[in-house]
Write a protein that holds these residues in place. Structure first.
Motif, PDB file in Angstrom:
ATOM      1  N   PHE A 276      42.162  35.796  32.529  1.00 14.17           N
ATOM      2  CA  PHE A 276      43.072  36.761  33.134  1.00 14.17           C
ATOM      3  C   PHE A 276      43.499  36.298  34.524  1.00 14.17           C
ATOM      4  CE2 PHE A 276      44.042  40.568  35.601  1.00 14.17           C
ATOM      5  CZ  PHE A 276      44.929  41.230  34.754  1.00 14.17           C
ATOM      6  N   ARG A 277      42.538  35.859  35.315  1.00 14.37           N
ATOM      7  CA  ARG A 277      42.857  35.415  36.675  1.00 14.37           C
ATOM      8  C   ARG A 277      43.728  34.154  36.661  1.00 14.37           C
ATOM      9  NH1 ARG A 277      45.266  35.366  40.345  1.00 14.37           N
ATOM     10  NH2 ARG A 277      44.680  34.417  42.310  1.00 14.37           N
TER      11      ARG A 277
ATOM     12  N   THR B  77      41.889  32.326  26.387  1.00  9.99           N
ATOM     13  CA  THR B  77      43.332  32.305  26.164  1.00  9.99           C
ATOM     14  C   THR B  77      43.900  33.713  26.030  1.00  9.99           C
ATOM     15  OG1 THR B  77      43.027  30.185  25.066  1.00  9.99           O
ATOM     16  CG2 THR B  77      45.159  31.239  24.804  1.00  9.99           C
ATOM     17  N   CYS B  78      43.151  34.629  25.439  1.00  9.47           N
ATOM     18  CA  CYS B  78      43.593  36.034  25.390  1.00  9.47           C
ATOM     19  C   CYS B  78      43.748  36.571  26.814  1.00  9.47           C
ATOM     20  CB  CYS B  78      42.602  36.892  24.603  1.00  9.47           C
ATOM     21  SG  CYS B  78      42.640  36.614  22.826  1.00  9.47           S
ATOM     22  N   GLY B  79      42.788  36.253  27.663  1.00 11.83           N
ATOM     23  CA  GLY B  79      42.878  36.666  29.060  1.00 11.83           C
ATOM     24  C   GLY B  79      44.039  35.999  29.781  1.00 11.83           C
ATOM     25  N   LEU B  80      44.283  34.737  29.470  1.00  6.82           N
ATOM     26  CA  LEU B  80      45.399  34.005  30.068  1.00  6.82           C
ATOM     27  C   LEU B  80      46.723  34.712  29.780  1.00  6.82           C
ATOM     28  CD1 LEU B  80      46.034  31.025  31.351  1.00  6.82           C
ATOM     29  CD2 LEU B  80      46.772  30.554  29.027  1.00  6.82           C
ATOM     30  N   LEU B  81      46.937  35.077  28.530  1.00  5.56           N
ATOM     31  CA  LEU B  81      48.160  35.772  28.146  1.00  5.56           C
ATOM     32  C   LEU B  81      48.250  37.147  28.809  1.00  5.56           C
ATOM     33  CD1 LEU B  81      48.247  34.852  24.355  1.00  5.56           C
ATOM     34  CD2 LEU B  81      49.857  34.085  26.100  1.00  5.56           C
ATOM     35  N   ARG B  82      47.150  37.895  28.795  1.00  3.19           N
ATOM     36  CA  ARG B  82      47.139  39.234  29.381  1.00  3.19           C
ATOM     37  C   ARG B  82      47.386  39.181  30.886  1.00  3.19           C
ATOM     38  NH1 ARG B  82      43.744  43.218  31.123  1.00  3.19           N
ATOM     39  NH2 ARG B  82      41.895  41.912  31.116  1.00  3.19           N
ATOM     40  N   GLY B  83      46.803  38.180  31.567  1.00  2.57           N
ATOM     41  CA  GLY B  83      46.989  38.033  33.002  1.00  2.57           C
ATOM     42  C   GLY B  83      48.425  37.700  33.364  1.00  2.57           C
ATOM     43  N   ALA B  84      49.041  36.799  32.601  1.00  2.00           N
ATOM     44  CA  ALA B  84      50.442  36.452  32.860  1.00  2.00           C
ATOM     45  C   ALA B  84      51.348  37.657  32.622  1.00  2.00           C
ATOM     46  CB  ALA B  84      50.862  35.282  31.978  1.00  2.00           C
ATOM     47  N   LEU B  85      51.082  38.395  31.562  1.00  2.00           N
ATOM     48  CA  LEU B  85      51.879  39.593  31.285  1.00  2.00           C
ATOM     49  C   LEU B  85      51.715  40.630  32.396  1.00  2.00           C
ATOM     50  CD1 LEU B  85      51.268  39.934  27.462  1.00  2.00           C
ATOM     51  CD2 LEU B  85      53.494  39.647  28.559  1.00  2.00           C
TER      52      LEU B  85
END
Length: 159
Positions: free
Chosen positions: A42-43, A123-131
């Motif tokens: 996420f970060r 990767t789920c956190g990566l997408l959620r953080g960018a969104l």
């Protein structure tokens, strides 16, 4: 190319370190480890979303933001674009990658399917953080039918 290999090694080591102390943590411990990986992602997603969106014009619709993730963010993180993006036009999007780089080492057999959530949480956190950085609150989940492909389901939370 070297960046991709370094990222894959770093990601593998993050997963290994979280499971090193207790290889079979049980449901509660596993959820905690997955949450830690998702928080790290996420970060990173927030930072990547800020940096990559700087050069872009303002997004007019949710679909434009998701296209940005599939093309620009995925290219920056994994040196390839997402293979497909589908939507039901009601706030649910499915992003599909048929050869997800973090799952390629496991593609040899089905015995690794139970290990897959460890390698998708970041990767789920990566997408959620960018969104989140782009003003969209969401819930992101991942699923795998056949390695090394995976689908990320993004459900937009109504505000």
């Amino acid at each position: 190319m070297a960046d991709a290999v370094l990222f894959e090694f770093l990601h593998t080591e993050m997963v290994a370190e979280l499971w090193a102390h207790d290889p079979d943590p049980g449901p509660g411990g596993q959820n905690m480890n997955l949450s830690v990986l998702e928080s790290m992602g996420f970060r990173v997603g927030q930072a990547l979303g800020e940096r990559l969106a700087r050069e872009m014009l303002a997004f007019r619709e949710e679909l434009d933001v998701l296209k940005f993730l599939c093309k620009d963010l995925w290219l920056a993180a994994f040196q390839k674009q997402m293979d497909s993006l589908r939507t039901n036009h009601q706030g649910t999007y499915v992003l599909q990658d048929n050869s997800f780089p973090l799952l390629l080492p496991m593609a040899a057999g089905l015995q690794y399917l139970e290990e897959v959530p460890k390698f998708l949480a970041f990767t789920c956190g990566l997408l959620r953080g960018a969104l989140c950085t782009l003003g969209i609150e969401s819930m992101v989940t991942a699923s795998v039918a056949a390695l090394p492909g995976c689908k990320f389901q993004v459900v937009i939370e109504n505000s």
